[in-house]
Motif scaffolding. Sequence first.
Motif: not given
Length: 450
Positions: A359-373
């Motif tokens: 979850i923290m990793g996706m927050a760090v990658l925001s606004p383009c986390p894994l599988l965003v679209n």
Amino acid sequence: MATSILTHVLAGLFGMGSWVTICGLWVELPLIVPQVPEGWYLPSYISVIVQMANIGPLFVTLMHRFRPGTLKETAVIYFIVGFGILASLFLAFFWSETVVVQGVERSVSLLLLIFFISLVDCTSSVTFLPFMTQLKAEYLMTYYVGEGLSGLVPALVAMVQGVGVMECVNASQILRPNETHLNGSERDTTYLVPHYQPANFSVEAYFFFLAAMMVVCLVAFLLLNYHPAVAREHPNNINGNEDPISRWKNKKSEQKPMMHPQKASQKPKSAFGTGTHTWMQVIYIYIMLAWVTALTNTGLPSVQSYSCLPYGDQAYHWSATMANVANPIACFISMCYTQRSLLLMGVLTSIGSIIGFYIMGMAVLSPCPLLVNDTSGAVIIVLAWFFFIFVLSYVKVIVAVILRDEGHSALVWCGAVVQLGSMLGAVTMFPLVNIYDFFTSGDPCNTNCL
């Protein structure tokens, strides 16, 4: 009956009042944030304000340690619940008021009232839980179910309210006709922006509901103290009349400090409660509890919007809702499958931590986390939040069950460690979010990560 259904209901309703105001505030954020100058910085402000409110549990814990018996636990509970009712009512009237501070508009009344309701909820950690030692051990599980419902019930009401219902529209569709100062290219812009739909009822009505929940908690506490059926559920009062000598012994045992130095000739056992755990085991239990609460209470909630909003507003809303569902489910399971295994505690903490790192990793990658679209990305982040809270909530129940067997003082220190862990999580995350801008706000109408 071996246990009273009425007592179970009252214990659950009492537990619901423990964190209902703060949990209710979190799920209402999608409606509050667009109307306050702090915007999406508000969640991290809330995390810090909640930790400032730890002055309440700190005072209670120190009084219990150095002046045992001076502070009447029942009187403290009456005071904080009554104070919580008043704070919730004032929140309904003044949450949207702003003042200018050094040339910047601020929601001073909102932030101050958040501090007051946080003071109530934080202090409940070192008063509500120890109070439950007056009842049989099985009612502690019911209390934890109620504590879990303190997040779920407001979330369900927020769903009925229509919190966070939005659609992505072309920016030019929401420009006011009198904005003639915009040039042609700005008026013809095609980027998408979120447009929130009106809620089914107001934020003010929602805060009145939270105040009503606190009233229910107060009534439940009154009945737990004075109803004859509850009196028969005290572990040393099975026949309804406790032996005065036993009562005196129990009072004396509660006043003993949880830990004190051991004589050199004794084995290195802890000195609180039954003394069945070594000092290393006691330290291990409290470190696990502090780590779990740092993650679940403040650390990850501070970045929930960053981890979920890139997948869409519905992903954010459902992650908050399912996280609130996970807590009572874990508590229900613990009622049927109670564990005291320190090994299981460590394994589950590791699993929950791994999910938290995702979850923290996706927050760090925001606004383009894994599988965003991709729809699967939204499904995964919602499930991640559910299992993160589910697994670590079960860990907290394991700790509570172990410490319940050790007595009143152990549970007082349990509440203190919960608040300490929450404080460490908030102190760590606040500068990362608000000072160093380590996280980039997620866009629910994300069109920049194609």
